[in-house]
Enzyme design. Structure first.
Site, mmCIF file in Angstrom:
data_model
loop_
_atom_site.group_PDB
_atom_site.id
_atom_site.type_symbol
_atom_site.label_atom_id
_atom_site.label_comp_id
_atom_site.label_asym_id
_atom_site.label_seq_id
_atom_site.Cartn_x
_atom_site.Cartn_y
_atom_site.Cartn_z
ATOM 1 N N LYS A 73 0.839 -1.214 0.087
ATOM 2 C CA LYS A 73 -0.214 -0.070 0.000
ATOM 3 C C LYS A 73 0.843 1.078 -0.188
ATOM 4 O O LYS A 73 0.671 2.165 -0.756
ATOM 5 C CB LYS A 73 -0.925 -0.007 1.289
ATOM 6 C CG LYS A 73 -1.921 1.348 1.368
ATOM 7 C CD LYS A 73 -2.982 0.939 2.461
ATOM 8 C CE LYS A 73 -2.461 1.094 3.714
ATOM 9 N NZ LYS A 73 -1.906 0.025 4.182
ATOM 10 N N THR A 75 4.026 1.573 -0.745
ATOM 11 C CA THR A 75 4.723 1.635 -2.168
ATOM 12 C C THR A 75 3.642 2.062 -3.197
ATOM 13 O O THR A 75 4.354 2.974 -3.972
ATOM 14 C CB THR A 75 5.207 0.009 -2.425
ATOM 15 O OG1 THR A 75 5.852 -0.497 -1.356
ATOM 16 C CG2 THR A 75 5.932 0.138 -3.829
ATOM 17 N N ARG A 96 2.323 8.525 6.905
ATOM 18 C CA ARG A 96 2.805 8.447 8.361
ATOM 19 C C ARG A 96 4.145 8.126 8.636
ATOM 20 O O ARG A 96 4.837 7.418 7.826
ATOM 21 C CB ARG A 96 1.695 7.374 8.948
ATOM 22 C CG ARG A 96 0.272 7.794 9.167
ATOM 23 C CD ARG A 96 -0.575 6.631 9.687
ATOM 24 N NE ARG A 96 -0.302 5.261 8.721
ATOM 25 C CZ ARG A 96 -0.567 4.018 8.991
ATOM 26 N NH1 ARG A 96 -0.886 3.910 10.059
ATOM 27 N NH2 ARG A 96 -0.308 3.176 8.066
ATOM 28 N N LYS A 107 6.858 -6.581 10.893
ATOM 29 C CA LYS A 107 6.158 -5.618 9.818
ATOM 30 C C LYS A 107 7.178 -5.148 8.986
ATOM 31 O O LYS A 107 7.040 -4.993 7.743
ATOM 32 C CB LYS A 107 5.296 -4.696 10.320
ATOM 33 C CG LYS A 107 4.266 -3.953 9.299
ATOM 34 C CD LYS A 107 3.369 -3.113 9.723
ATOM 35 C CE LYS A 107 2.648 -2.360 8.555
ATOM 36 N NZ LYS A 107 3.448 -1.148 8.199
ATOM 37 N N ALA A 275 -3.811 1.626 12.412
ATOM 38 C CA ALA A 275 -4.963 1.855 12.282
ATOM 39 C C ALA A 275 -5.786 0.689 12.781
ATOM 40 O O ALA A 275 -6.961 0.665 12.989
ATOM 41 C CB ALA A 275 -5.125 1.580 10.770
ATOM 42 N N PHE A 303 -3.523 -0.488 7.218
ATOM 43 C CA PHE A 303 -4.036 -1.501 7.013
ATOM 44 C C PHE A 303 -5.034 -1.846 5.747
ATOM 45 O O PHE A 303 -5.022 -1.014 4.939
ATOM 46 C CB PHE A 303 -4.494 -2.087 8.419
ATOM 47 C CG PHE A 303 -3.327 -2.370 9.468
ATOM 48 C CD1 PHE A 303 -2.474 -3.322 8.792
ATOM 49 C CD2 PHE A 303 -3.366 -1.799 10.416
ATOM 50 C CE1 PHE A 303 -1.240 -3.521 9.793
ATOM 51 C CE2 PHE A 303 -2.278 -2.146 11.275
ATOM 52 C CZ PHE A 303 -1.258 -2.799 11.145
ATOM 53 N N PHE A 383 3.712 -8.433 -9.078
ATOM 54 C CA PHE A 383 4.703 -9.507 -8.837
ATOM 55 C C PHE A 383 5.186 -10.108 -9.591
ATOM 56 O O PHE A 383 4.501 -10.398 -10.710
ATOM 57 C CB PHE A 383 4.317 -10.127 -7.703
ATOM 58 C CG PHE A 383 4.385 -9.633 -6.287
ATOM 59 C CD1 PHE A 383 5.380 -10.059 -5.352
ATOM 60 C CD2 PHE A 383 3.297 -8.618 -5.836
ATOM 61 C CE1 PHE A 383 5.150 -9.472 -3.974
ATOM 62 C CE2 PHE A 383 3.252 -8.226 -4.468
ATOM 63 C CZ PHE A 383 4.454 -8.607 -3.879
ATOM 64 N N TRP A 411 7.000 -0.841 -8.344
ATOM 65 C CA TRP A 411 8.025 -1.356 -7.687
ATOM 66 C C TRP A 411 9.255 -1.563 -8.344
ATOM 67 O O TRP A 411 10.479 -1.321 -7.740
ATOM 68 C CB TRP A 411 7.800 -2.786 -6.940
ATOM 69 C CG TRP A 411 8.646 -3.155 -5.828
ATOM 70 C CD1 TRP A 411 8.679 -2.951 -4.410
ATOM 71 C CD2 TRP A 411 9.808 -4.024 -6.235
ATOM 72 N NE1 TRP A 411 9.758 -3.665 -3.981
ATOM 73 C CE2 TRP A 411 10.515 -4.158 -4.847
ATOM 74 C CE3 TRP A 411 10.294 -4.642 -7.176
ATOM 75 C CZ2 TRP A 411 11.460 -5.365 -4.756
ATOM 76 C CZ3 TRP A 411 11.297 -5.561 -7.135
ATOM 77 C CH2 TRP A 411 12.074 -5.869 -5.966
#
Length: 558
Positions: A73, A75, A96, A107, A275, A303, A383, A411
């Site tokens: 998210k 990224t 954030r 994480k 969150a 999240f 991916f 990415w």
């Protein structure tokens, strides 16, 4: 050829001076407070001067429920900001700050990944500009002053059994969830039960992220309820006379942090509530300032959309008068397969049927966002091993449900890999179809608000709350807090309270374990299931592999 790690890519970045980044959005050099060469705070005076300018368009990036397969998210948020700039739009990113807890836990960091990152990545994921330390210090100053007041005679007649203000630290430490304080004799105070939450769960964090300016910050801090008397009347932070000193500690932390992406585009990184246990959005002051400086502002909510987006839309937008023009919902083929029942070890094998089955989770989030009257576009974060058939299955599902899914390769390729999404978002925004409304009105009862979220967002059949909780909610309504929105603390991994229950389950119940009044922040927290406001470290924490190499550079941070 080995794929470079995020930290290797970030370390090779060709950064501009922070003054040059500021110039891109009209922030003059004297309005920046530099922290080294590549990060700075933006002065409160400059922010005030932007008040009369028109707002740009606000784009929210959210995601499906997180899985071990990864969604990307942040990224995507960073990539989309770069993508807007690449197609000629003046854009900023608002995200954030990272907590040390997940960085050293499991994480990881919060700066994006691959060629869609915010830099300096190491600084941002560690101490950054010291905002979290200031929030921790302000919170614990209040804790110390409460105990000190009781020690020196307790003029306010605080019932020491009903002190509701805990302590915080920015680390995962399950041993501190419940403690006994002030042992060791009369000189150490009166023994009492207490405990620690992680800093990102602190009401001070929420207040900093929702306050408009220093004056509003001090008022909100003063509104914090810290304890109750024997007659159950509340004792406020201002009664303890801590609000002024706490504001002093938070003075610099209130100023948004300016950094840059790998493609030298400006980004605000400010505030960091989780969150799953808080409201999960960056600061109002950063978002509002960015909207004055850019045509497009890309922000994210923590999240999955059932938590972060719901709170962004029902709490942050309500409180700050914001309205998103569009929502980008991030999903991956891999996560669809996991939602369809595939194990992590089998993700590299093509499984179109599992993708189709797992899309139910994506569909649920799409439906939920549309309830708020905002158009949604799905970003398929690509991916390498995704197959054409699997991608086609996701696109077909999204199309059948009235939206569009676009493959994004930011990415691997930065802005070049996400231009199509950026273009499509612009086209969507220019249609001006958003008619944003929160899910529930202010005047609805607190219990009804909880039930509305649980039934309409989580699709639960019922909310289970015992008499004590219902009585407490009614008491808060009688005390004048009935207009506040709800912030539900719940596992991020599922629509239910069971983190193992993926997909789009129905026919479940949501038990409310506890409710807390955050009078300063301006919301009621409903804690569900086994969610903890102080996480623990995993069996093998990331901290085990983080170290300095022989050249003094950080290894193991991601």
């Amino acid at each position: 050829m080995a794929v470079k790690t995020d930290i290797q890519i970030a370390r090779e970045a060709s950064k501009l001076s922070i003054q040059e980044i500021g110039k891109k959005v009209g922030i003059d050099e004297k309005s920046l407070v530099p922290y080294g060469h590549d990060k700075a705070k933006v002065s409160a005076e400059f922010i005030k001067q932007q008040a009369g300018k028109p707002d740009g368009k606000l784009i929210l990036v959210t995601a499906i429920n997180p899985t071990p397969a990864g969604e990307g998210k942040t990224t995507t948020t960073v990539g989309l900001g770069d993508g807007f700039n690449a197609i000629g739009k003046k854009a900023m990113i608002c995200i954030r700050e990272a907590s040390l807890g997940p960085c050293f836990g499991m994480k990881g960091g919060a700066a994006g990944g691959g060629y869609a990152q915010v830099v300096p990545m190491e600084d941002m994921n560690l101490h950054f500009t010291g905002d979290f330390h200031a929030i921790t210090s302000a919170h614990n100053l209040l804790s110390a002053m409460i105990d000190n007041h009781i020690y020196w005679g307790n003029e306010l007649q605080i019932d020491s059994r009903r002190v509701v203000w805990r302590r915080v630290m920015d680390m995962n430490d399950r041993a501190l969830r419940q403690i006994t304080a002030s042992l060791g004799g009369a000189t150490n105070g009166y023994p009492s039960e207490s405990g620690f939450d992680i800093t990102v769960a602190s009401e001070v964090m929420a207040i900093l992220c929702l306050a408009n300016d220093l004056e509003d910050l001090e008022k909100r801090l003063g509104d914090i309820i810290v304890a109750y008397r024997r007659d159950k009347t509340p004792v406020y932070c201002r009664d303890i006379k801590a609000d002024g000193a706490m504001t002093v500690l938070l003075k610099d932390a209130m100023q948004p942090n300016l950094v840059q992406t790998l493609e030298n585009n400006p980004a605000f990184v400010h505030g960091g509530p989780f969150a799953n246990i808080a409201h999960g959005c960056n600061s109002v002051i950063a978002t509002r300032t960015a909207l004055k400086l850019a045509d497009y502002v890309v922000t994210e909510a923590g999240f999955g959309a059932d938590l972060g987006a719901e709170k962004f839309l029902n709490i942050k937008c309500r409180k700050a008068g914001l309205a998103p023009a569009a929502v980008v919902l991030v999903a991956t083929v891999r996560a669809m397969k996991m939602n369809g029942g595939v194990t992590k070890g089998e993700l590299d094998q093509e499984n179109v049927e599992a993708v189709k089955s797992g899309c139910a989770n994506l569909g649920r989030h799409m439906e939920n966002i549309k309830q708020f009257g905002v158009p949604v576009i799905v970003a398929i974060n690509h991916f390498t091993l995704d197959t054409e058939a699997e991608i086609a299955a996701v696109k077909a599902y999204v199309s059948e449900h009235g939206s569009e899914a676009i493959v994004c390769k930011h990415w691997a390729s930065g802005s070049a890999g996400i231009k199509e999404l950026a273009t499509r978002v612009v086209e969507t925004v220019e249609k001006d179809e958003a008619r944003f409304e929160p899910l529930y009105p202010d005047e609805m009862s607190l219990m009804q608000k909880i039930e509305t979220i649980c039934t309409r967002i989580y699709r639960a059949d019922e909310v289970v709350a015992d008499k004590a909780i219902r009585t407490q909610l009614k008491a808060w309504e009688k005390a004048g807090y009935g207009h506040l929105p709800i912030c539900i603390a719940k596992t991020q991994y599922s629509f239910t309270i069971d983190p193992e229950r993926r997909g789009a389950p129905e026919g479940h119940s949501v038990p409310i374990r506890e409710v807390r009044l955050s009078a300063g922040a301006g919301f009621i927290v409903a804690i569900c299931g086994a969610i903890m406001t102080m996480p623990g470290l995993p069996r093998v924490p990331s901290a085990e592999v983080i170290r300095l190499d022989s050249e003094g550079q950080i290894e193991g941070l991601f």
